[in-house]
Write an enzyme that holds these catalytic residues in place. Sequence first.
Site, mmCIF file in Angstrom:
data_model
loop_
_atom_site.group_PDB
_atom_site.id
_atom_site.type_symbol
_atom_site.label_atom_id
_atom_site.label_comp_id
_atom_site.label_asym_id
_atom_site.label_seq_id
_atom_site.Cartn_x
_atom_site.Cartn_y
_atom_site.Cartn_z
ATOM 1 N N ASN A 9 0.865 -1.179 0.000
ATOM 2 C CA ASN A 9 0.000 0.000 0.000
ATOM 3 C C ASN A 9 0.903 1.231 0.000
ATOM 4 O O ASN A 9 1.555 1.523 0.997
ATOM 5 C CB ASN A 9 -0.888 -0.042 1.254
ATOM 6 C CG ASN A 9 -1.713 1.214 1.428
ATOM 7 O OD1 ASN A 9 -1.761 2.071 0.546
ATOM 8 N ND2 ASN A 9 -2.379 1.324 2.574
ATOM 9 N N HIS A 95 -9.554 0.831 5.163
ATOM 10 C CA HIS A 95 -8.245 1.037 5.801
ATOM 11 C C HIS A 95 -8.402 1.951 7.020
ATOM 12 O O HIS A 95 -9.181 2.897 7.001
ATOM 13 C CB HIS A 95 -7.255 1.643 4.809
ATOM 14 C CG HIS A 95 -5.852 1.604 5.307
ATOM 15 N ND1 HIS A 95 -5.370 2.527 6.208
ATOM 16 C CD2 HIS A 95 -4.844 0.724 5.082
ATOM 17 C CE1 HIS A 95 -4.118 2.225 6.505
ATOM 18 N NE2 HIS A 95 -3.769 1.138 5.832
ATOM 19 N N GLU A 97 -6.720 4.299 8.112
ATOM 20 C CA GLU A 97 -6.508 5.740 7.879
ATOM 21 C C GLU A 97 -7.768 6.381 7.285
ATOM 22 O O GLU A 97 -8.040 7.559 7.529
ATOM 23 C CB GLU A 97 -5.279 5.946 6.982
ATOM 24 C CG GLU A 97 -4.003 5.667 7.782
ATOM 25 C CD GLU A 97 -2.819 5.149 6.994
ATOM 26 O OE1 GLU A 97 -2.820 5.261 5.751
ATOM 27 O OE2 GLU A 97 -1.890 4.615 7.624
ATOM 28 N N GLU A 167 -5.088 -5.295 10.533
ATOM 29 C CA GLU A 167 -4.048 -4.283 10.722
ATOM 30 C C GLU A 167 -4.292 -3.569 12.049
ATOM 31 O O GLU A 167 -5.067 -2.603 12.104
ATOM 32 C CB GLU A 167 -4.092 -3.259 9.586
ATOM 33 C CG GLU A 167 -3.813 -3.837 8.219
ATOM 34 C CD GLU A 167 -3.314 -2.764 7.248
ATOM 35 O OE1 GLU A 167 -2.198 -2.916 6.755
ATOM 36 O OE2 GLU A 167 -4.016 -1.776 7.017
ATOM 37 N N GLY A 173 2.779 1.999 10.892
ATOM 38 C CA GLY A 173 3.698 3.127 10.788
ATOM 39 C C GLY A 173 4.456 3.429 12.072
ATOM 40 O O GLY A 173 5.074 4.487 12.189
ATOM 41 N N SER A 213 3.733 -2.375 10.206
ATOM 42 C CA SER A 213 5.192 -2.408 10.353
ATOM 43 C C SER A 213 5.820 -3.719 9.876
ATOM 44 O O SER A 213 6.780 -4.208 10.477
ATOM 45 C CB SER A 213 5.597 -2.095 11.797
ATOM 46 O OG SER A 213 5.212 -0.774 12.133
HETATM 47 P P1 13P Z 1 3.181 0.242 7.667
HETATM 48 O O1 13P Z 1 3.718 -1.008 7.002
HETATM 49 O O2 13P Z 1 3.886 1.487 7.208
HETATM 50 O O3 13P Z 1 3.094 0.102 9.129
HETATM 51 O O4 13P Z 1 1.664 0.416 7.128
HETATM 52 C C1 13P Z 1 0.788 -0.650 7.190
HETATM 53 C C2 13P Z 1 -0.437 -0.321 6.444
HETATM 54 O O5 13P Z 1 -1.181 0.548 6.836
HETATM 55 C C3 13P Z 1 -0.698 -1.055 5.188
HETATM 56 O O6 13P Z 1 -1.988 -0.827 4.724
#
Ligand code: 13P
Length: 252
Positions: A9, A95, A97, A167, A173, A213
């Site tokens: 992603n 997601h 976010e 997730e 992140g 991560s």
């Molecule tokens: P990271 O791998 O940067 O932690 O992000 C994970 C993510 O949100 C993938 O959709």
Amino acid sequence: MRKPVIAGNWKMHTTASEAGLMALELKRLLAHVEGCEIVVSPPFTNLDEVHRHLKGSNLKLAGQNLYWRSTGAFTGEISGPMLKSVGCEYVLVGHSERRQHFGDTDATVNLRMKAALEHDLTPIFCFGETLQERNDSRTWEVLTRQVVQGLMGVPESIIPRIILAYEPVWAIGTGQTATTEQAQEAHAFLRELMSESYPRFVAQSCRILYGGSVKADNVDALMALPDVDGVLVGGASLDAASFARIVQYEPC
Ligand code: 13P
């Protein structure tokens, strides 16, 4: 046998030319890889560019979101047919976010899920608990609500097409990956949850990805877990060499 899925992603990173270069590099590095589905999810503006470079390769394309109506006066939105028209076969839905910053709820995630399926896009259905929810011992309750409501009204025959992506928000992140124990515990819980709602063979055929991560140095241990069928990678997918290493994991 569940075919592993390794998905990148790219979030809101890359211009069109950067995305094109990344696609070419990944295509070169991964041309020989078989046995897993490789998916990349660039920003909307770069889908066409990436698609042109990846055509005929073993890398597939995903949108990062979609709106549930096909056309209309919805300024700034992107629909399923639009994603299809630039070569997407998959789309991320729900997601964290989108949930955190853009108002997605279980109900709108469900609408997006149905729109994806209606337009023959494979949903990569994302969900996961926050740190607060985990600390409050509400992880299982939250995952149950997100999964049940996200899949509401989806016919049983379609469920095996959907890719689940666990997730945990606290792992995204942050560099703080779930431990292998935490990941396996959550994935086993999710498979059990699926088998409570659908026949066992459906739950067994569903792919459940882990995201948060994931890096070249922890993917091997995660992919060795019995209920982890792939990974959804953010930051580490923005470096071609590191994503290529993740795709070529060696379960240990
Ligand atoms: P990271 O791998 O940067 O932690 O992000 C994970 C993510 O949100 C993938 O959709």
